[in-house]
Design a protein around this motif. Structure first.
Motif, PDB file in Angstrom:
ATOM      1  N   ASP A 169       0.831  -1.199   0.000  1.00  0.00           N
ATOM      2  CA  ASP A 169       0.000   0.000   0.000  1.00  0.00           C
ATOM      3  C   ASP A 169       0.872   1.259   0.000  1.00  0.00           C
ATOM      4  N   VAL A 170       1.831   1.280  -0.948  1.00  0.00           N
ATOM      5  CA  VAL A 170       2.798   2.364  -1.030  1.00  0.00           C
ATOM      6  C   VAL A 170       2.187   3.552  -1.758  1.00  0.00           C
ATOM      7  N   GLU A 171       2.447   4.739  -1.260  1.00  0.00           N
ATOM      8  CA  GLU A 171       1.972   5.946  -1.926  1.00  0.00           C
ATOM      9  C   GLU A 171       2.806   6.214  -3.180  1.00  0.00           C
ATOM     10  N   GLU A 172       2.183   6.921  -4.131  1.00  0.00           N
ATOM     11  CA  GLU A 172       2.800   7.166  -5.437  1.00  0.00           C
ATOM     12  C   GLU A 172       4.162   7.844  -5.330  1.00  0.00           C
ATOM     13  N   GLU A 173       4.301   8.780  -4.392  1.00  0.00           N
ATOM     14  CA  GLU A 173       5.556   9.527  -4.294  1.00  0.00           C
ATOM     15  C   GLU A 173       6.730   8.668  -3.855  1.00  0.00           C
ATOM     16  N   PHE A 174       6.450   7.489  -3.319  1.00  0.00           N
ATOM     17  CA  PHE A 174       7.516   6.613  -2.853  1.00  0.00           C
ATOM     18  C   PHE A 174       7.855   5.531  -3.870  1.00  0.00           C
ATOM     19  N   ILE A 175       7.348   5.657  -5.090  1.00  0.00           N
ATOM     20  CA  ILE A 175       7.670   4.716  -6.164  1.00  0.00           C
ATOM     21  C   ILE A 175       8.431   5.466  -7.249  1.00  0.00           C
ATOM     22  N   ALA A 176       9.636   5.022  -7.529  1.00  0.00           N
ATOM     23  CA  ALA A 176      10.456   5.602  -8.601  1.00  0.00           C
ATOM     24  C   ALA A 176      10.315   4.749  -9.853  1.00  0.00           C
ATOM     25  N   VAL A 177      10.202   5.404 -10.999  1.00  0.00           N
ATOM     26  CA  VAL A 177      10.013   4.693 -12.269  1.00  0.00           C
ATOM     27  C   VAL A 177      10.977   5.248 -13.309  1.00  0.00           C
ATOM     28  N   ALA A 178      11.553   4.351 -14.095  1.00  0.00           N
ATOM     29  CA  ALA A 178      12.396   4.748 -15.226  1.00  0.00           C
ATOM     30  C   ALA A 178      12.032   3.901 -16.433  1.00  0.00           C
ATOM     31  N   VAL A 179      12.226   4.476 -17.604  1.00  0.00           N
ATOM     32  CA  VAL A 179      11.913   3.807 -18.865  1.00  0.00           C
ATOM     33  C   VAL A 179      13.162   3.812 -19.745  1.00  0.00           C
ATOM     34  N   ILE A 180      13.396   2.696 -20.432  1.00  0.00           N
ATOM     35  CA  ILE A 180      14.478   2.610 -21.416  1.00  0.00           C
ATOM     36  C   ILE A 180      13.849   2.196 -22.739  1.00  0.00           C
ATOM     37  N   ASP A 181      13.912   3.074 -23.707  1.00  0.00           N
ATOM     38  CA  ASP A 181      13.342   2.761 -25.010  1.00  0.00           C
ATOM     39  C   ASP A 181      14.213   3.379 -26.098  1.00  0.00           C
ATOM     40  N   ASP A 182      13.635   3.607 -27.275  1.00  0.00           N
ATOM     41  CA  ASP A 182      14.405   4.123 -28.395  1.00  0.00           C
ATOM     42  C   ASP A 182      14.956   5.520 -28.128  1.00  0.00           C
ATOM     43  N   ASP A 183      14.362   6.235 -27.183  1.00  0.00           N
ATOM     44  CA  ASP A 183      14.844   7.574 -26.812  1.00  0.00           C
ATOM     45  C   ASP A 183      15.886   7.529 -25.700  1.00  0.00           C
ATOM     46  N   GLY A 184      16.214   6.344 -25.225  1.00  0.00           N
ATOM     47  CA  GLY A 184      17.222   6.203 -24.178  1.00  0.00           C
ATOM     48  C   GLY A 184      16.628   6.020 -22.796  1.00  0.00           C
ATOM     49  N   TYR A 185      17.482   6.137 -21.786  1.00  0.00           N
ATOM     50  CA  TYR A 185      17.062   5.994 -20.388  1.00  0.00           C
ATOM     51  C   TYR A 185      16.524   7.321 -19.899  1.00  0.00           C
ATOM     52  N   ARG A 186      15.383   7.278 -19.205  1.00  0.00           N
ATOM     53  CA  ARG A 186      14.849   8.500 -18.615  1.00  0.00           C
ATOM     54  C   ARG A 186      13.974   8.151 -17.413  1.00  0.00           C
ATOM     55  N   ALA A 187      14.001   9.032 -16.424  1.00  0.00           N
ATOM     56  CA  ALA A 187      13.112   8.895 -15.278  1.00  0.00           C
ATOM     57  C   ALA A 187      11.719   9.351 -15.668  1.00  0.00           C
ATOM     58  N   VAL A 188      10.709   8.812 -14.994  1.00  0.00           N
ATOM     59  CA  VAL A 188       9.314   9.141 -15.277  1.00  0.00           C
ATOM     60  C   VAL A 188       8.708   9.767 -14.043  1.00  0.00           C
ATOM     61  N   ASP A 189       8.030  10.881 -14.215  1.00  0.00           N
ATOM     62  CA  ASP A 189       7.386  11.579 -13.109  1.00  0.00           C
ATOM     63  C   ASP A 189       6.227  10.758 -12.582  1.00  0.00           C
ATOM     64  N   GLY A 190       6.178  10.579 -11.277  1.00  0.00           N
ATOM     65  CA  GLY A 190       5.165   9.715 -10.679  1.00  0.00           C
ATOM     66  C   GLY A 190       3.757  10.254 -10.768  1.00  0.00           C
ATOM     67  N   ALA A 191       3.601  11.547 -10.573  1.00  0.00           N
ATOM     68  CA  ALA A 191       2.259  12.099 -10.512  1.00  0.00           C
ATOM     69  C   ALA A 191       1.610  12.202 -11.892  1.00  0.00           C
ATOM     70  N   ALA A 192       2.352  12.739 -12.835  1.00  0.00           N
ATOM     71  CA  ALA A 192       1.746  13.019 -14.142  1.00  0.00           C
ATOM     72  C   ALA A 192       2.006  11.931 -15.169  1.00  0.00           C
ATOM     73  N   GLY A 193       3.023  11.077 -14.902  1.00  0.00           N
ATOM     74  CA  GLY A 193       3.378  10.053 -15.862  1.00  0.00           C
ATOM     75  C   GLY A 193       4.214  10.606 -17.001  1.00  0.00           C
TER      76      GLY A 193
END
Length: 233
Positions: free
Chosen positions: A203-227
């Motif tokens: 039951d973790v709140e959104e602000e405590f989850i870090a997300v990153a994406v690796i695709d054709d544009d490279g590695y980048r962090a993703v904002d939790g609130a807005a996506g």
């Protein structure tokens, strides 16, 4: 009077017990299970890495808890277990990627990168005077249009996955991934899936989850609130 015979094998990382076990490696795996969870999801468009930031005090800034690491523009890592051990392995991965780039002028393949890190981990399961790394990694990469996702564990064994989890509660998270994962899903759906299975575990709140994406544009962090993509390092 004899003490517990197993203690002799407990203290040696390179001594097998009579039943063929390396207790130090098993204890390192337990250290990983006590860490906060990390998730990896691979789809055709790329790889999503997500991790729970365990904040032990309300005075601690959540962004200072690093669980996701950029290796180069094509690769990222999510960790679970001892943070200091994970940072050492991240440095090994970064050096391997840099050497490949300088030597051959091209990005390292994700499988080769994982093999180099796994080889380093395995050396610490057979060397006297050293202990195994109490950390596991999820290594995600997108090279030449191909997404790959690997896991390394304290024994130095690499595994390739479509979707998986490491750290605390990983068994339950993998069960939810098994039910919901669809190889045809898009990258946005994969991000949502990674967030959902992590938040449902504790039951973790959104602000405590870090997300990153690796695709054709490279590695980048993703904002939790807005996506949306984040400008944060």
């Amino acid at each position: 009077m004899r003490g517990d015979d197993r203690q002799a094998y407990d203290r040696g990382s390179n001594i097998f017990s009579p039943d063929g076990r390396l207790y130090q490696v098993e204890y390192a795996r337990e250290a990983v299970k006590r860490g906060s969870a990390s998730v990896g999801v691979r789809v055709e468009e790329g790889v999503v890495l997500a991790a729970t930031r365990r904040v032990r005090s309300p005075l601690l800034e959540p962004r200072s808890v690093e669980k996701l690491h950029a290796i180069d523009e094509h690769h990222g890592v999510a960790s679970a277990g001892h943070v200091a051990d994970a940072r050492q392995l991240v440095d090994v991965a970064r050096r391997s990627a840099q050497i490949e780039r300088l030597r051959y002028g091209q990005p390292i393949a994700t499988e080769e990168l994982t093999t180099e890190v796994s080889r380093h981990i395995q050396e610490y399961t057979q060397s006297g005077g050293a202990r195994p790394f109490g950390a596991a990694l999820l290594v995600g990469g997108f090279v030449e249009g191909e997404a790959r996702l690997f896991e390394t564990d304290p024994s130095g064994t690499p595994y390739e996955w479509r979707a998986t989890a490491i750290g605390g509660g990983s068994d339950g998270i993998r069960e939810r991934l098994k039910e919901r994962y669809d190889p045809e899903m898009g990258l946005d759906d994969a991000v949502a899936l990674a967030r959902d299975v992590l938040s449902e575990e504790d039951d973790v709140e959104e602000e405590f989850i870090a997300v990153a994406v690796i695709d054709d544009d490279g590695y980048r962090a993703v904002d939790g609130a807005a996506g949306a993509d984040s400008d944060a390092e």
